[in-house]
Design a protein around this motif. Structure first.
Motif, PDB file in Angstrom:
ATOM      1  N   LEU A  49       0.849  -1.187   0.000  1.00  0.00           N
ATOM      2  CA  LEU A  49       0.000   0.000   0.000  1.00  0.00           C
ATOM      3  C   LEU A  49       0.884   1.237   0.000  1.00  0.00           C
ATOM      4  O   LEU A  49       1.882   1.302   0.721  1.00  0.00           O
ATOM      5  N   SER A  50       0.541   2.237  -0.803  1.00  0.00           N
ATOM      6  CA  SER A  50       1.324   3.471  -0.800  1.00  0.00           C
ATOM      7  C   SER A  50       1.031   4.260   0.475  1.00  0.00           C
ATOM      8  O   SER A  50      -0.083   4.197   1.021  1.00  0.00           O
ATOM      9  N   SER A  51       2.020   4.987   0.937  1.00  0.00           N
ATOM     10  CA  SER A  51       1.840   5.774   2.170  1.00  0.00           C
ATOM     11  C   SER A  51       0.761   6.834   1.981  1.00  0.00           C
ATOM     12  O   SER A  51       0.032   7.156   2.928  1.00  0.00           O
ATOM     13  N   ASN A  52       0.630   7.376   0.771  1.00  0.00           N
ATOM     14  CA  ASN A  52      -0.409   8.386   0.518  1.00  0.00           C
ATOM     15  C   ASN A  52      -1.803   7.788   0.626  1.00  0.00           C
ATOM     16  O   ASN A  52      -2.711   8.397   1.204  1.00  0.00           O
ATOM     17  N   ASN A  53      -2.000   6.593   0.071  1.00  0.00           N
ATOM     18  CA  ASN A  53      -3.308   5.939   0.166  1.00  0.00           C
ATOM     19  C   ASN A  53      -3.646   5.606   1.607  1.00  0.00           C
ATOM     20  O   ASN A  53      -4.797   5.751   2.040  1.00  0.00           O
ATOM     21  N   TRP A  54      -2.655   5.120   2.351  1.00  0.00           N
ATOM     22  CA  TRP A  54      -2.901   4.810   3.761  1.00  0.00           C
ATOM     23  C   TRP A  54      -3.287   6.063   4.527  1.00  0.00           C
ATOM     24  O   TRP A  54      -4.235   6.051   5.316  1.00  0.00           O
ATOM     25  N   ARG A  55      -2.586   7.162   4.261  1.00  0.00           N
ATOM     26  CA  ARG A  55      -2.887   8.395   4.981  1.00  0.00           C
ATOM     27  C   ARG A  55      -4.282   8.923   4.636  1.00  0.00           C
ATOM     28  O   ARG A  55      -5.063   9.271   5.534  1.00  0.00           O
ATOM     29  N   ARG A  56      -4.602   8.957   3.345  1.00  0.00           N
ATOM     30  CA  ARG A  56      -5.862   9.577   2.928  1.00  0.00           C
ATOM     31  C   ARG A  56      -7.068   8.672   3.162  1.00  0.00           C
ATOM     32  O   ARG A  56      -8.082   9.104   3.706  1.00  0.00           O
ATOM     33  N   ARG A  57      -6.961   7.411   2.736  1.00  0.00           N
ATOM     34  CA  ARG A  57      -8.129   6.519   2.778  1.00  0.00           C
ATOM     35  C   ARG A  57      -8.288   5.802   4.109  1.00  0.00           C
ATOM     36  O   ARG A  57      -9.402   5.397   4.464  1.00  0.00           O
ATOM     37  N   GLY A  58      -7.180   5.625   4.816  1.00  0.00           N
ATOM     38  CA  GLY A  58      -7.240   4.927   6.086  1.00  0.00           C
ATOM     39  C   GLY A  58      -7.194   5.849   7.276  1.00  0.00           C
ATOM     40  O   GLY A  58      -8.201   6.100   7.941  1.00  0.00           O
ATOM     41  N   PHE A  59      -6.021   6.412   7.527  1.00  0.00           N
ATOM     42  CA  PHE A  59      -5.817   7.178   8.756  1.00  0.00           C
ATOM     43  C   PHE A  59      -6.737   8.392   8.849  1.00  0.00           C
ATOM     44  O   PHE A  59      -7.342   8.638   9.896  1.00  0.00           O
ATOM     45  N   GLN A  60      -6.857   9.157   7.777  1.00  0.00           N
ATOM     46  CA  GLN A  60      -7.683  10.369   7.842  1.00  0.00           C
ATOM     47  C   GLN A  60      -9.157  10.021   8.039  1.00  0.00           C
ATOM     48  O   GLN A  60      -9.881  10.736   8.737  1.00  0.00           O
ATOM     49  N   THR A  61      -9.600   8.914   7.452  1.00  0.00           N
ATOM     50  CA  THR A  61     -10.984   8.465   7.658  1.00  0.00           C
ATOM     51  C   THR A  61     -11.232   8.152   9.125  1.00  0.00           C
ATOM     52  O   THR A  61     -12.284   8.506   9.694  1.00  0.00           O
ATOM     53  N   ALA A  62     -10.261   7.493   9.764  1.00  0.00           N
ATOM     54  CA  ALA A  62     -10.395   7.175  11.188  1.00  0.00           C
ATOM     55  C   ALA A  62     -10.427   8.449  12.029  1.00  0.00           C
ATOM     56  O   ALA A  62     -11.178   8.546  13.007  1.00  0.00           O
ATOM     57  N   CYS A  63      -9.602   9.443  11.668  1.00  0.00           N
ATOM     58  CA  CYS A  63      -9.605  10.719  12.403  1.00  0.00           C
ATOM     59  C   CYS A  63     -10.964  11.393  12.325  1.00  0.00           C
ATOM     60  O   CYS A  63     -11.483  11.904  13.326  1.00  0.00           O
ATOM     61  N   VAL A  64     -11.548  11.401  11.139  1.00  0.00           N
ATOM     62  CA  VAL A  64     -12.870  12.025  10.967  1.00  0.00           C
ATOM     63  C   VAL A  64     -13.911  11.262  11.766  1.00  0.00           C
ATOM     64  O   VAL A  64     -14.749  11.854  12.465  1.00  0.00           O
ATOM     65  N   GLU A  65     -13.885   9.941  11.698  1.00  0.00           N
ATOM     66  CA  GLU A  65     -14.830   9.107  12.443  1.00  0.00           C
ATOM     67  C   GLU A  65     -14.697   9.333  13.947  1.00  0.00           C
ATOM     68  O   GLU A  65     -15.690   9.319  14.688  1.00  0.00           O
ATOM     69  N   ALA A  66     -13.460   9.574  14.404  1.00  0.00           N
ATOM     70  CA  ALA A  66     -13.204   9.785  15.835  1.00  0.00           C
ATOM     71  C   ALA A  66     -13.440  11.228  16.265  1.00  0.00           C
ATOM     72  O   ALA A  66     -13.359  11.540  17.455  1.00  0.00           O
ATOM     73  N   GLY A  67     -13.709  12.112  15.325  1.00  0.00           N
ATOM     74  CA  GLY A  67     -13.911  13.524  15.658  1.00  0.00           C
ATOM     75  C   GLY A  67     -12.609  14.268  15.909  1.00  0.00           C
ATOM     76  O   GLY A  67     -12.621  15.361  16.490  1.00  0.00           O
ATOM     77  N   LEU A  68     -11.499  13.707  15.473  1.00  0.00           N
ATOM     78  CA  LEU A  68     -10.188  14.342  15.673  1.00  0.00           C
ATOM     79  C   LEU A  68      -9.866  15.209  14.452  1.00  0.00           C
ATOM     80  O   LEU A  68      -9.008  14.887  13.617  1.00  0.00           O
ATOM     81  N   VAL A  69     -10.588  16.308  14.334  1.00  0.00           N
ATOM     82  CA  VAL A  69     -10.417  17.224  13.210  1.00  0.00           C
ATOM     83  C   VAL A  69     -10.271  18.648  13.731  1.00  0.00           C
ATOM     84  O   VAL A  69     -10.688  18.976  14.848  1.00  0.00           O
ATOM     85  N   GLU A  70      -9.671  19.478  12.901  1.00  0.00           N
ATOM     86  CA  GLU A  70      -9.511  20.895  13.209  1.00  0.00           C
ATOM     87  C   GLU A  70      -9.991  21.706  12.017  1.00  0.00           C
ATOM     88  O   GLU A  70      -9.908  21.240  10.867  1.00  0.00           O
ATOM     89  N   GLU A  71     -10.473  22.894  12.294  1.00  0.00           N
ATOM     90  CA  GLU A  71     -10.915  23.753  11.201  1.00  0.00           C
ATOM     91  C   GLU A  71      -9.748  24.530  10.621  1.00  0.00           C
ATOM     92  O   GLU A  71      -8.940  25.092  11.361  1.00  0.00           O
ATOM     93  N   GLU A  72      -9.647  24.506   9.302  1.00  0.00           N
ATOM     94  CA  GLU A  72      -8.608  25.246   8.599  1.00  0.00           C
ATOM     95  C   GLU A  72      -9.252  26.101   7.515  1.00  0.00           C
ATOM     96  O   GLU A  72     -10.298  25.734   6.962  1.00  0.00           O
ATOM     97  N   GLU A  73      -8.626  27.223   7.225  1.00  0.00           N
ATOM     98  CA  GLU A  73      -9.136  28.086   6.166  1.00  0.00           C
ATOM     99  C   GLU A  73      -8.279  27.896   4.919  1.00  0.00           C
ATOM    100  O   GLU A  73      -7.085  28.167   4.918  1.00  0.00           O
ATOM    101  N   ILE A  74      -8.900  27.406   3.855  1.00  0.00           N
ATOM    102  CA  ILE A  74      -8.208  27.159   2.591  1.00  0.00           C
ATOM    103  C   ILE A  74      -8.949  27.897   1.487  1.00  0.00           C
ATOM    104  O   ILE A  74     -10.145  27.659   1.249  1.00  0.00           O
ATOM    105  N   ASP A  75      -8.252  28.811   0.806  1.00  0.00           N
ATOM    106  CA  ASP A  75      -8.850  29.610  -0.274  1.00  0.00           C
ATOM    107  C   ASP A  75     -10.131  30.303   0.180  1.00  0.00           C
ATOM    108  O   ASP A  75     -11.137  30.355  -0.544  1.00  0.00           O
ATOM    109  N   GLY A  76     -10.083  30.827   1.398  1.00  0.00           N
ATOM    110  CA  GLY A  76     -11.217  31.590   1.908  1.00  0.00           C
ATOM    111  C   GLY A  76     -12.341  30.740   2.462  1.00  0.00           C
ATOM    112  O   GLY A  76     -13.347  31.274   2.966  1.00  0.00           O
TER     113      GLY A  76
END
Length: 402
Positions: free
Chosen positions: A294-321
């Motif tokens: 598995l590529s590290s990018n796929n693991w980060r985006r499809r695996g780890f980040q999904t778990a963070c969102v499911e766990a509520g471990l997110v922060e608000e960021e401002e991107i392009d307004g």
């Protein structure tokens, strides 16, 4: 024929060895020593004379850099294994930066002030991080040539660019509560009513548990071989190279290590490897459907980040307004959590270094020094100076004295 001549001057008595040499017009070369014993030893040591002659011959920086690159590729520096193909590309890129500088002298005539000027040029023309790495490579080259007798001494010693300033932010480390949230999220996703999600998390769940329980680097557990799992833990001896295209040995010898695992983690990972993972020629524990890693990018985006969102471990960021929710952590932060738990459990610092796979204990201290200080402060008896002075006084507050 060699002879020794005693010389008495303003700096005291020295002993000069005159010996035959094909490198000079006169047919002789000279070496000076502080004691007769050193002079006699040199007179009898043909290898030492050859090294001295080699060190006295003009050697350009470009030639020195090429010697160093050849050693890195074919032999390995200081008895280490040769570097990987990807790492060699990085070395060559930074070697070109070294050669791009307008060096005022041959390599064997350079002094510390010349290296300081090179450092100034690096800092003006490259990022601080790049300057630090290039200067480190230059110093490595000098040391290699000193060890091979092609330079007389390490004139680059002590000239460096510090990795970070004291104002830099320390690494961000998840709390125990957040790790529990993350693992619980993985449990829920693996038991999701959507069969596709559940099937995906059959692999991601044990991978996440292993990352938390071992402190392994993502590039290590993504290519973990089945044979490295035991009933006690896991042996780490290979990793993806920095390009993610090849499996290689760990970057340094210190990266090869054994890590104890919790029984539940071992059972979960072994169950996946033995009963669910598709067959593959690389003996991977977590292969993709086509048998590669598995590529590290796929693991980060499809695996780890999904778990963070499911766990509520997110922060608000401002991107392009626009305000968007982004994961609070990265997969590598699980490694920082593992180290912080070792520190909190008062594990010996040298053992922490070994478990983290750091070749230098200074790396461990640089990254986790603030965690060590915090744990020590929390466990120590508080020693407030004025308060302690007040307790020792005869009842009168020191602070209230005129």
């Amino acid at each position: 024929m060699s002879d020794i001549r005693k010389r008495v001057g303003s700096k005291g008595t020295t002993y000069q060895v005159r010996y035959p040499s094909t490198k000079t017009k006169s047919g002789y070369a000279y070496a000076t020593f502080n004691t007769m014993k050193e002079a006699r030893a040199f007179r009898e040591d043909a290898a030492a004379r050859q090294s001295l002659e080699a060190a006295s011959q003009p050697l350009s920086v470009s030639e020195g850099v090429q010697i160093w690159l050849d050693v890195c590729e074919k032999e390995g520096r200081g008895g280490r294994s040769p570097v990987t193909t990807y790492t060699l590309k990085t070395y060559r890129y930074r070697a070109e930066i070294i050669k791009a500088y307008d060096w005022p002298k041959p390599l064997n005539e350079l002094t510390a002030p010349d290296v300081v000027e090179f450092r100034s040029w690096l800092l003006k023309n490259h990022s601080r991080d790049q300057a630090r790495k290039v200067l480190s490579y230059f110093h490595s080259m000098v040391l290699e040539l000193v060890n091979r007798g092609q330079l007389k001494h390490d004139f680059a010693a002590g000239v460096r660019v510090t990795a970070a300033s004291r104002y830099d932010e320390p690494v961000q480390i998840p709390t125990e509560r957040e790790i529990h949230q993350l693992l619980s999220a993985a449990d829920r996703l693996a038991n999701h009513r959507n069969q596709q999600i559940a099937k995906t998390w059959e692999r991601y769940r044990p991978m996440l548990y292993l990352a938390v329980d071992s402190g392994m680097r993502p590039q290590e557990y993504l290519v973990l071989p089945r044979e490295n799992l035991t009933d006690r833990g896991v042996t780490v001896d290979r990793a993806l190279d920095a390009g993610g295209k090849h499996i290689s040995a760990t970057k340094t010898a210190a990266g090869r290590r054994f890590i104890d695992l919790s029984p539940d983690t071992i059972d979960m990972v072994k169950h996946y490897a033995d009963h669910i993972a598709p067959p593959n020629k690389f003996d991977l524990v977590f292969p993709t459907a086509n048998g590669t890693w598995l590529s590290s990018n796929n693991w980060r985006r499809r695996g780890f980040q999904t778990a963070c969102v499911e766990a509520g471990l997110v922060e608000e960021e401002e991107i392009d307004g626009e305000t968007v929710a982004a994961p609070k952590y990265k997969p590598y932060d699980l490694r920082h959590f593992y180290a912080s738990m070792l520190i909190a459990n008062r594990v010996n610092l040298k053992r922490i270094q070994r478990l983290m796979g750091h070749s230098d204990i200074q790396t461990t201290l640089n990254i986790y020094g603030h965690v060590i200080e915090r744990v020590e402060w929390e466990e120590q008896e508080q020693t407030c100076l004025i308060a302690s002075m007040s307790r020792k006084s005869c009842g009168k507050s020191v602070a209230s004295s005129p």
